[in-house]
Design a protein around this motif. Structure first.
Motif, PDB file in Angstrom:
ATOM      1  N   PHE A   1      -5.515 -31.944  56.807  1.00 15.51           N
ATOM      2  CA  PHE A   1      -6.978 -32.080  57.317  1.00 15.51           C
ATOM      3  C   PHE A   1      -7.924 -32.214  55.983  1.00 15.51           C
ATOM      4  O   PHE A   1      -7.913 -31.516  55.215  1.00 15.51           O
ATOM      5  CB  PHE A   1      -7.235 -30.847  57.926  1.00 15.51           C
TER       6      PHE A   1
ATOM      7  N   LYS B   1      -0.960 -32.827  63.286  1.00 11.52           N
ATOM      8  CA  LYS B   1      -1.421 -33.326  61.984  1.00 11.52           C
ATOM      9  C   LYS B   1      -0.751 -32.519  60.706  1.00 11.52           C
ATOM     10  O   LYS B   1      -0.776 -31.339  61.072  1.00 11.52           O
ATOM     11  CB  LYS B   1      -2.897 -33.542  61.476  1.00 11.52           C
TER      12      LYS B   1
ATOM     13  N   GLU C   1     -12.809 -32.957  58.574  1.00  9.26           N
ATOM     14  CA  GLU C   1     -11.974 -32.802  59.695  1.00  9.26           C
ATOM     15  C   GLU C   1     -11.880 -31.287  60.201  1.00  9.26           C
ATOM     16  O   GLU C   1     -12.161 -30.805  61.570  1.00  9.26           O
ATOM     17  CB  GLU C   1     -10.628 -33.202  59.605  1.00  9.26           C
TER      18      GLU C   1
END
Length: 73
Positions: free
Chosen positions: A56, A53, A60
């Protein structure tokens, strides 16, 4: 880095990379020696998720830090 084999060095590498990626303020509290090699596969999965990813959300980051806490010895 080859993460196929469970080792102290691999655990240390993954924890440090997760802390860097998340920019965790309390990173000093998350130390590689707190993680048992018996939970290595779970840690690899979490590491791969974090590295996949770009950004965030706060929730998260909170969930990832909670998961790290669950994986501790």
């Amino acid at each position: 880095m080859n993460l196929a084999n469970a080792s102290k060095e691999n655990v240390e590498y993954m924890i440090e990379q997760i802390k860097l990626k998340l920019r965790v303020a309390s990173g000093a509290a998350i130390r590689s020696e707190h993680f048992a090699e018996g939970r290595y596969e779970e840690l690899v999965e979490l590491y791969e998720h974090v590295m996949s990813k770009e950004t965030f959300s706060v929730s998260e980051i909170d969930a990832i830090v909670q998961e790290l806490g669950r994986l501790r010895r």
